[in-house]
Design a protein around this motif. Structure first.
Motif, mmCIF file in Angstrom:
data_model
loop_
_atom_site.group_PDB
_atom_site.id
_atom_site.type_symbol
_atom_site.label_atom_id
_atom_site.label_comp_id
_atom_site.label_asym_id
_atom_site.label_seq_id
_atom_site.Cartn_x
_atom_site.Cartn_y
_atom_site.Cartn_z
ATOM 1 N N UNK A 56 0.815 -0.960 -0.387
ATOM 2 C CA UNK A 56 0.429 -0.185 0.487
ATOM 3 C C UNK A 56 0.665 1.590 0.000
ATOM 4 N N UNK A 57 1.844 1.515 0.675
ATOM 5 C CA UNK A 57 2.790 2.249 0.945
ATOM 6 C C UNK A 57 3.133 3.032 0.081
ATOM 7 N N UNK A 58 4.284 1.662 -0.910
ATOM 8 C CA UNK A 58 4.504 1.858 -2.726
ATOM 9 C C UNK A 58 3.384 2.313 -3.418
ATOM 10 N N UNK A 59 2.470 1.673 -3.319
ATOM 11 C CA UNK A 59 1.313 1.574 -4.999
ATOM 12 C C UNK A 59 0.630 2.917 -4.402
ATOM 13 N N UNK A 60 0.302 2.932 -3.069
ATOM 14 C CA UNK A 60 -0.931 4.239 -3.316
ATOM 15 C C UNK A 60 -0.055 5.260 -2.737
ATOM 16 N N UNK A 61 0.825 5.644 -1.648
ATOM 17 C CA UNK A 61 1.744 6.158 -0.911
ATOM 18 C C UNK A 61 2.432 7.326 -2.391
ATOM 19 N N UNK A 62 2.709 6.188 -2.617
ATOM 20 C CA UNK A 62 4.191 7.233 -3.245
ATOM 21 C C UNK A 62 3.815 6.419 -5.327
ATOM 22 N N UNK A 63 2.799 6.209 -5.044
ATOM 23 C CA UNK A 63 2.239 6.309 -6.680
ATOM 24 C C UNK A 63 3.043 5.954 -7.225
ATOM 25 N N UNK A 64 3.837 3.884 -6.627
ATOM 26 C CA UNK A 64 4.460 3.930 -7.897
ATOM 27 C C UNK A 64 3.642 2.786 -8.389
ATOM 28 N N UNK A 65 3.044 2.566 -9.554
ATOM 29 C CA UNK A 65 1.797 1.742 -9.756
ATOM 30 C C UNK A 65 2.784 0.556 -10.713
ATOM 31 N N UNK A 66 3.924 1.075 -11.293
ATOM 32 C CA UNK A 66 4.675 -0.120 -11.846
ATOM 33 C C UNK A 66 4.704 -1.800 -11.367
ATOM 34 N N UNK A 127 -5.241 -2.807 6.952
ATOM 35 C CA UNK A 127 -5.083 -1.234 8.421
ATOM 36 C C UNK A 127 -5.771 -0.432 8.699
ATOM 37 N N UNK A 128 -7.004 -0.238 8.160
ATOM 38 C CA UNK A 128 -8.226 0.499 8.343
ATOM 39 C C UNK A 128 -8.957 -0.015 9.571
ATOM 40 N N UNK A 129 -9.362 -0.861 9.349
ATOM 41 C CA UNK A 129 -9.911 -1.915 10.123
ATOM 42 C C UNK A 129 -9.986 -2.721 11.441
ATOM 43 N N UNK A 130 -8.773 -2.680 11.053
ATOM 44 C CA UNK A 130 -7.922 -2.962 12.082
ATOM 45 C C UNK A 130 -6.716 -1.846 12.822
ATOM 46 N N UNK A 131 -6.866 -1.220 12.815
ATOM 47 C CA UNK A 131 -6.351 0.272 13.095
ATOM 48 C C UNK A 131 -4.951 0.074 13.153
ATOM 49 N N UNK A 132 -3.824 -0.683 12.509
ATOM 50 C CA UNK A 132 -2.865 -1.335 12.475
ATOM 51 C C UNK A 132 -2.409 -0.585 11.305
ATOM 52 N N UNK A 133 -1.948 -0.527 11.037
ATOM 53 C CA UNK A 133 -0.628 0.997 9.937
ATOM 54 C C UNK A 133 -0.098 -0.325 9.173
ATOM 55 N N UNK A 134 0.084 -1.078 10.289
ATOM 56 C CA UNK A 134 1.626 -1.888 9.264
ATOM 57 C C UNK A 134 1.081 -2.776 8.039
ATOM 58 N N UNK A 135 -0.269 -2.593 8.171
ATOM 59 C CA UNK A 135 -0.247 -3.368 7.078
ATOM 60 C C UNK A 135 0.043 -2.365 5.707
ATOM 61 N N UNK A 136 0.056 -2.048 5.321
ATOM 62 C CA UNK A 136 0.564 -1.114 4.119
ATOM 63 C C UNK A 136 2.068 -0.814 4.180
ATOM 64 N N UNK A 137 2.358 -1.796 5.414
ATOM 65 C CA UNK A 137 4.120 -1.291 4.575
ATOM 66 C C UNK A 137 4.558 -3.114 4.217
ATOM 67 N N UNK A 138 3.458 -4.101 4.341
ATOM 68 C CA UNK A 138 3.574 -5.250 3.981
ATOM 69 C C UNK A 138 4.203 -5.470 2.580
ATOM 70 N N UNK A 139 5.162 -6.547 2.522
ATOM 71 C CA UNK A 139 5.109 -6.363 0.647
ATOM 72 C C UNK A 139 5.543 -7.355 0.232
ATOM 73 N N UNK A 140 4.509 -7.766 -0.834
ATOM 74 C CA UNK A 140 4.482 -8.855 -1.827
ATOM 75 C C UNK A 140 5.530 -9.037 -3.198
ATOM 76 N N UNK A 141 5.669 -10.303 -3.482
ATOM 77 C CA UNK A 141 6.149 -10.641 -4.249
ATOM 78 C C UNK A 141 5.387 -11.557 -5.130
ATOM 79 N N UNK A 142 5.347 -12.404 -6.107
ATOM 80 C CA UNK A 142 5.232 -13.701 -6.599
ATOM 81 C C UNK A 142 4.289 -14.165 -7.571
ATOM 82 N N UNK A 143 3.675 -14.981 -7.779
ATOM 83 C CA UNK A 143 2.821 -15.401 -9.013
ATOM 84 C C UNK A 143 1.664 -16.223 -8.275
#
Length: 189
Positions: A56-66, A127-143
Motif C-alpha cells: 500500500x505504501x509504495x503503490x498508493x502513497x508513493x504512486x509507484x504503480x509499476x 490497516x483501516x479496520x484493525x487500526x494497524x498501519x503495519x498492513x500498509x508496509x507489507x510487501x509482496x512478490x510472486x505469481x
C-alpha cells in the motif's frame, strides 16, 4: 524484503527437470512464455526485490504503480519460483488448451494486474479496520495470486472433480480455499 540468491539453485534445477519431463513440445505457447519470463526475471531481476514488491505504501502513497506489473513476475527465492511455476505448468496446460492461447494470454495479463489491485485494497482495508498501519508496509512478490485465480477458473471448468490437498480428497469446488489456508500455514507471508 530479504535479498535472495541469484543463479542456478536446487529449486531452479528441479523446475527445469520437471519442465523437461513434460517436454517443451507439450507445453502450450503462453504457458511456456510465462514460465520463461518468470525464470528469466529470477535469474536477471529488473530491480532488487525491495524495489519491485507491492505494498500500500509504495503503490498508493508513493504512486509507484509499476509495481503492479513487476511484483507478480519476481520471486523471493528459488523454492518460491519452483512451487509457483510447477503450479503454473499444470494449470496452464489444462486451461490454455481449453481456452486457447489468445484468450489465456489475456486472462493472465488481466489477472496479473487485478490480483495486485485486490492485494493493495485488502491490505489498505485491513490497516483501516484493525487500526494497524503495519498492513500498509507489507510487501509482496510472486505469481501466487494469479495461480489462485487460475485455480478458481480451472475449478469452474471442471466441476465435480476431486482434488488431493495434502493427501486429503477434497471437492475441487473447495480445494482452492483449502490450498490457500494450507499454503498460509506452511509458508506464512
Amino acid at each position: 524484503m530479504e535479498r535472495r540468491q541469484r543463479g542456478v539453485s536446487a529449486g531452479l534445477l528441479l523446475l527445469l527437470y520437471q519442465i523437461s519431463q513434460v517436454g517443451l513440445q507439450n507445453i502450450p505457447s503462453v504457458t511456456l512464455g510465462v514460465l520463461v519470463l518468470n525464470i528469466f526475471l529470477f535469474l536477471n531481476p529488473l530491480r532488487p526485490l525491495y524495489e519491485v514488491c507491492l505494498s500500500v505504501n509504495e503503490a498508493v502513497h508513493r504512486r509507484n504503480w509499476q509495481r503492479l506489473l513487476l511484483a507478480p513476475f519476481h520471486h523471493a527465492d528459488d523454492w518460491h519460483l519452483y512451487y509457483n511455476m510447477i503450479s503454473m505448468l499444470w494449470k496452464g496446460i489444462m486451461l490454455e488448451r481449453k481456452l486457447k492461447s489468445l484468450w489465456f494470454a489475456y486472462i493472465i495479463t488481466v489477472f496479473s494486474v487485478l490480483i495486485g489491485v485486490v492485494y493493495v485494497v485488502l491490505e489498505l482495508l485491513l490497516g483501516i479496520i484493525l487500526d494497524d498501519p503495519s498492513y500498509e508496509m507489507n510487501c509482496a512478490v510472486g505469481f501466487s495470486g494469479v495461480l489462485f485465480a487460475l485455480k478458481v477458473l480451472n475449478n469452474h471448468y471442471n466441476l465435480g472433480r476431486v482434488s488431493n490437498v495434502l493427501g486429503l480428497p477434497i471437492s475441487s469446488k473447495y480445494a482452492c480455499w483449502v490450498e490457500l489456508v494450507a499454503i498460509h500455514l506452511i509458508s506464512p507471508g
